[in-house]
Design an enzyme around this catalytic site. Structure first.
Site, PDB file in Angstrom:
ATOM      1  N   GLN A  94      -7.435  -0.643   3.931  1.00 58.60           N
ATOM      2  CA  GLN A  94      -8.248  -1.279   4.972  1.00 58.60           C
ATOM      3  C   GLN A  94      -9.579  -1.810   4.440  1.00 58.60           C
ATOM      4  O   GLN A  94     -10.303  -2.485   5.168  1.00 58.60           O
ATOM      5  CB  GLN A  94      -8.528  -0.281   6.108  1.00 58.60           C
ATOM      6  CG  GLN A  94      -7.313   0.170   6.876  1.00 58.60           C
ATOM      7  CD  GLN A  94      -6.675  -0.937   7.697  1.00 58.60           C
ATOM      8  OE1 GLN A  94      -7.262  -1.995   7.929  1.00 58.60           O
ATOM      9  NE2 GLN A  94      -5.450  -0.709   8.153  1.00 58.60           N
ATOM     10  N   GLY A 116       0.806  -1.220   0.000  1.00 62.98           N
ATOM     11  CA  GLY A 116       0.000   0.000   0.000  1.00 62.98           C
ATOM     12  C   GLY A 116       0.837   1.267   0.000  1.00 62.98           C
ATOM     13  O   GLY A 116       0.479   2.252  -0.655  1.00 62.98           O
ATOM     14  N   THR A 117       1.935   1.260   0.728  1.00 65.75           N
ATOM     15  CA  THR A 117       2.775   2.457   0.808  1.00 65.75           C
ATOM     16  C   THR A 117       3.336   2.819  -0.563  1.00 65.75           C
ATOM     17  O   THR A 117       3.302   3.988  -0.973  1.00 65.75           O
ATOM     18  CB  THR A 117       3.915   2.251   1.819  1.00 65.75           C
ATOM     19  OG1 THR A 117       3.359   2.119   3.127  1.00 65.75           O
ATOM     20  CG2 THR A 117       4.875   3.432   1.807  1.00 65.75           C
ATOM     21  N   HIS A 156      -1.315  -7.991   2.875  1.00 65.30           N
ATOM     22  CA  HIS A 156      -1.291  -8.504   4.249  1.00 65.30           C
ATOM     23  C   HIS A 156      -2.452  -8.007   5.097  1.00 65.30           C
ATOM     24  O   HIS A 156      -2.658  -8.486   6.213  1.00 65.30           O
ATOM     25  CB  HIS A 156       0.053  -8.194   4.924  1.00 65.30           C
ATOM     26  CG  HIS A 156       0.241  -6.780   5.357  1.00 65.30           C
ATOM     27  ND1 HIS A 156       0.152  -6.381   6.674  1.00 65.30           N
ATOM     28  CD2 HIS A 156       0.520  -5.657   4.651  1.00 65.30           C
ATOM     29  CE1 HIS A 156       0.383  -5.084   6.766  1.00 65.30           C
ATOM     30  NE2 HIS A 156       0.615  -4.624   5.549  1.00 65.30           N
ATOM     31  N   CYS A 187       1.555   1.752  12.252  1.00 69.22           N
ATOM     32  CA  CYS A 187       2.751   2.390  11.691  1.00 69.22           C
ATOM     33  C   CYS A 187       3.281   3.486  12.608  1.00 69.22           C
ATOM     34  O   CYS A 187       4.379   3.969  12.429  1.00 69.22           O
ATOM     35  CB  CYS A 187       2.432   2.979  10.314  1.00 69.22           C
ATOM     36  SG  CYS A 187       1.897   1.732   9.125  1.00 69.22           S
TER      37      CYS A 187
END
Length: 382
Positions: A177, A73-74, A199, A321
């Protein structure tokens, strides 16, 4: 017998699906060829990547060529936002985005780009009113997350997309999410760009994807080889891609049953807390099933977390995070929580591995911990 952990931090990461693991193993052990090579040994690996792309596209209503594999995602978020630098875009985003959006936005601003932040109400719902007088002259992108990673609020995504398109803005959503946990059809919603991370939906770590509508042009974030139709250089992580596809299909196929189960477990947990007379505030509104941000005024969320950990119950105090940062999160500040309330916040995110008994044990443990902390406070004042 050693007591097992009750894992209730599924928004941070989720347990790898057994089916995904089984599907991945051959591509670590035997089918290890580089899928970009021309010889016959590579064909099975290349086919696996192509089939995985088809599966993922089908799960979100996309076309196969609109799925770009990334490291998570990042990277997907950075890919999108840093195109504001390359393409001289204005960026419109919210105050409660993940740092994978906010940090690249800071970089855009530092290089002279234009970034506009939208406020949210007390439930974390995005408010576009403070941008209305500026929107007419903008050229660029609006990026709003589908589900907030700290309080679980689902945004009114359809109306935000319409607002963006009515004002000639490309629409991106950080759906990290949401993917695998709520129904998503990118065509029906008319989403231009969407980020996802395996994940979070019982796939492996270190892999994700970016959905990019065919009509949207992006400059590659990573340059090198011609992988991913020239969109993202680097040898594909074949086992992880395969595992991601299997995990996503498994979640999508069981979506309704999982949502019903999680909603029931969530209700049991909340009802148990109420029956025990525990004073708490639930943050957000229109939550993803099983996603609870609970504030206990006058208490320390960090202390609650550590005491639950001693009881082998795993929760979070906010975004995973930011787990090393004990200050109040930007999300809780943005929704206007008083410091006393915000400091007493924990995040409980249930997953398909959780049971009704887990919910009861979590509630009982929280009640017991708060009673003990109250007694300690009283004794310290005496």
């Amino acid at each position: 017998m050693v007591k097992k952990y009750i894992y209730a931090d599924n928004a941070a990461t989720s347990k790898l699906s057994e089916a995904a693991l089984d599907a991945m193993l051959p591509f670590y052990k035997d089918i290890y060829a580089n899928p970009s090579q021309l010889y016959s040994f590579s064909r099975e690996a290349k086919k696996a990547v192509n089939v995985s792309r088809e599966i993922i596209a089908e799960c979100i209503g996309a076309k196969t060529e609109e799925i770009i594999f990334t490291s998570g995602g990042t990277e997907s978020d950075n890919f999108v936002i840093k195109n504001a630098i390359f393409q001289n875009w204005d960026v419109v985003t919210s105050m409660i985005e993940h740092n994978a959006i906010l940090k690249p936005c800071e970089q855009v601003k530092s290089l002279g780009g234009s970034v506009h932040f939208l406020n949210v109400d007390k439930n974390g719902i995005v408010d576009v009113s403070n941008i209305l007088n500026k929107i007419q002259n903008m050229h660029g992108i609006m990026s709003i997350m589908m589900v907030n990673n700290e309080i679980g609020t689902l945004q009114p995504i359809e109306s935000l997309i319409k607002f963006a398109h009515d004002n000639n803005l490309i629409f991106h959503t950080d759906a990290v999410q949401a993917v695998g946990h709520t129904h998503i059809d990118v065509k029906t919603l008319d989403i231009d760009l969407l980020s996802a991370s395996a994940h979070k939906f019982n796939g492996p770590k270190g892999v994700g994807f970016l959905y990019k509508k065919r009509s949207v042009s992006l400059y590659p974030l990573l340059n090198g080889g011609g992988q991913e139709l020239g969109n993202r250089a680097g040898t594909e992580n074949v086992p992880a891609v395969v595992g991601m596809a299997i995990a996503l299909k498994e979640n999508v196929d069981n979506l309704l049953n999982t949502q019903i189960k999680l909603k029931k477990i969530e209700c049991i947990l909340l009802d148990s807390l109420l029956k025990k007379g525990v004073n708490f505030i639930r943050n957000g509104i229109n939550h993803l099933p099983g996603f609870l941000s609970l504030s206990f005024p006058g208490f320390s969320g960090e202390q609650i977390l550590h005491r639950l950990d001693l009881k082998k119950i795993i929760v979070s105090t906010g975004s995973a995070c930011d787990s090393n940062n004990t200050q109040i999160s930007h999300v809780l500040k943005a929704i206007g929580l008083d410091d006393d309330v915000a400091k007493g916040t924990i995040r409980i995110t249930l997953g398909r591995e959780n049971s009704e008994q887990d919910a009861i044990e979590i509630a009982n443990s929280i009640s017991s911990i708060l009673k003990n902390m109250s007694i300690e406070k009283y004794n310290n004042r005496s």
